[in-house]
Design an enzyme around this catalytic site. Sequence first.
Site, PDB file in Angstrom:
ATOM      1  N   GLY A  27      33.641  37.019  33.983  1.00 51.84           N
ATOM      2  CA  GLY A  27      34.921  37.570  34.387  1.00 51.84           C
ATOM      3  C   GLY A  27      35.567  38.360  33.270  1.00 51.84           C
ATOM      4  N   GLY A  28      36.848  38.664  33.459  1.00 48.49           N
ATOM      5  CA  GLY A  28      37.561  39.471  32.491  1.00 48.49           C
ATOM      6  C   GLY A  28      37.838  38.747  31.192  1.00 48.49           C
ATOM      7  N   LYS A  47      33.981  26.895  32.505  1.00 42.78           N
ATOM      8  CA  LYS A  47      34.478  28.228  32.142  1.00 42.78           C
ATOM      9  C   LYS A  47      34.663  28.259  30.631  1.00 42.78           C
ATOM     10  CE  LYS A  47      37.391  30.551  34.632  1.00 42.78           C
ATOM     11  NZ  LYS A  47      38.574  31.071  35.342  1.00 42.78           N
ATOM     12  N   ASP A 141      45.801  36.345  42.319  1.00 44.84           N
ATOM     13  CA  ASP A 141      44.551  37.075  42.532  1.00 44.84           C
ATOM     14  C   ASP A 141      43.819  36.511  43.743  1.00 44.84           C
ATOM     15  OD1 ASP A 141      42.659  39.000  42.058  1.00 44.84           O
ATOM     16  OD2 ASP A 141      41.593  37.880  40.518  1.00 44.84           O
TER      17      ASP A 141
END
Length: 700
Positions: A27-28, A47, A141
């Site tokens: 991801g970002g 993560k 989001d």
Amino acid sequence: MQEHVADPLAGAIVDGRYRIISRLARGGMSTVYLATDNRLDRPVALKILYPHLAADRFFLERFEREAKSAARLSHPHVVGVLDQGYDGDIAYLAMEYVPGHTLRDTLNEKGALTPRLALALLDPVVEGLAAAHQAGLVHRDVKPENVLMSSDGRIKIGDFGLARAASASNSTATLIGTVAYIAPELVSNAAADARSDIYSVGIMLFEMLTGRQPFTGESSIQIAYQHVNSSVPLPSSVVPGLAPDLDELVQWCTARDPDQRPHSATALLGELRHIRTTLSDRELDFRAAMAGPAVGGVPGSDTGRLGTQPINTLPAAAGAAAADDHSEDPNRTTVIAPSYQRTTAIPRTPLPQGPVRPQVPDGTLPAVPGAARPRGLSKRQERAWERERARQARRPAVALRPGNRRRRGVVWAVVLTLLAVLAATAGWFFGMGPGAPISIPDVTGRSSADAQALLQQRGLEFSLNEVFDEQIERGLAVGTVPSPPAQVRWFEPVTLIVSKGPELFEVPKVLGLTEEQAKAKLQAANLTAGQITREYHASAPAGSILGQDPSAGEHLRRGSAIDLTASAGPEPFDVPDVTGESVEDATSDLQREGLKVSIAQDRVYDREVDAGKVVSQSPASGTVVPGDTVTLTLSLGPRMVDVPSVVGQSVRDARRTLEDLGFEVDVRNFFFGGDDATVRSQDPDGGTAPEGSVITLRAF
């Protein structure tokens, strides 16, 4: 959902607990891995922040606060946050792993969904958002990629891991989100709240009903500009035949003015479920034969690619202004402003454009079926008004029997008394009674018996779970789930985790293997190769394992080193010199040293070495090892040369002639004639003689 990609962290253990299996996604701001929680023996989604973010102390402090806020959110339709921590320069977040696929996968496979399926899939998403909003979190989001659908039918909204608690929100938000679903107020740099998520839900519903996104374009700026300046079209304009109620629901959720949207996900959930019960089976199962072109987009644009690109900031031309906090991650979630927390009984507001539900000045629908129809309504508005009047008409307005007023007063008094007793009982039960919260004590490092006694003293019911632990000795408590200082009620489960000590692995036998084979076998046994010592060995090939320490069969901790002894091959020695020896003696001498013998096919003449003996060898010097080959060249002896007659020549000429033929010359002069003397006789005179032999001349 799972993407198998080679990664340097694959197989690593994070924080001594999480073994990484494979990479799921990037991801970002982070990479997400499938990992195994070795302590609880369960899969998790891990993560891991990118290194440049993990090195930012202020970001890590916010990351930890946000993770704690998200961990307090527990709902069956929200992906849970299980743990957060650091391992050296690695900052990680452990989340619930949901195997299966995403809503994006379903849309890619099926295209437009029937209203029945679309509303059924959206229901748990909105329910999960409602729970998050009530906890003070806003997603920011919401998109099909973040709707996880497990193989057993569960639906969860994911990526709440970086939401911030409302009490900690005190800065202007950066423009964050995925451009195809971003709310207009985020593009315009306004604060985000629950209604921003509802806008994204409306866009997602439009895509589920039509098979495409409402706004497309050649750049993210074009799409964001449309969110700010254009109204989302009716789904029926793309798929004719959809029920008007679905058009109204999409327009209500996607109103550009946040005040014109549902004030909370709870209000939206009620309306969504009402529509599911009022639409006919034909309307719920309606399916378009083929959807038309994308609405509001540019022909030929790549909707699937551009519409899901994350957007960080936009220039002023798109109505965006850069936020102060540029360190925020582009895919993070933010929090609901305090003014929108715990909103109760907020009536639904009218839609900004198109079909609306009729309202009277106080903002509520008419309560009397016979109320006059408002003037100036469109046909669609009239149908909505009639449906609402029919629904209100089903509610009884007058009791069939008026009854006795005094009796009613007594009944109300009894009811109120019972309610007061129930409220007091509930207050006692949850405040001071068995339902009161109990703080979980820290039992780490205590013996199992002491830890159990401490939990029993607190009145906690618990179960035991034994796990391997590299740091804590066998029989001592590793901790509890939930971890302290969490609070639980007496009837809520608590797990006491007790160490079984470090996990031990049997040392395999690696003798006779090559070095690479031995290292691979040790790694498969969760051990490593230690120091490698090399020794000469007459028979073992170079690189084969001669010894190991510790020996096979012993049990060691994970990652323990096994020292190896490897063969360096036979020890080299100086090659023997066998020149001048007979071929039999030379062969015997060389074979005695373990060398192989080869006889050269061609033999050579030699003045000094007799025929049949070794005149040369290869190699002639240096070192060899057993098994090497030495090539021998044998002598033919001296060459036989015809002896010419030099009688009558001068000594000078005779000497030259004979020496050119390889003979040695012995001159015996009489009367001191010197080189000018004439040769009177020679020995031998004629015939043949070995090259290098002596020819005797007599001269005077």
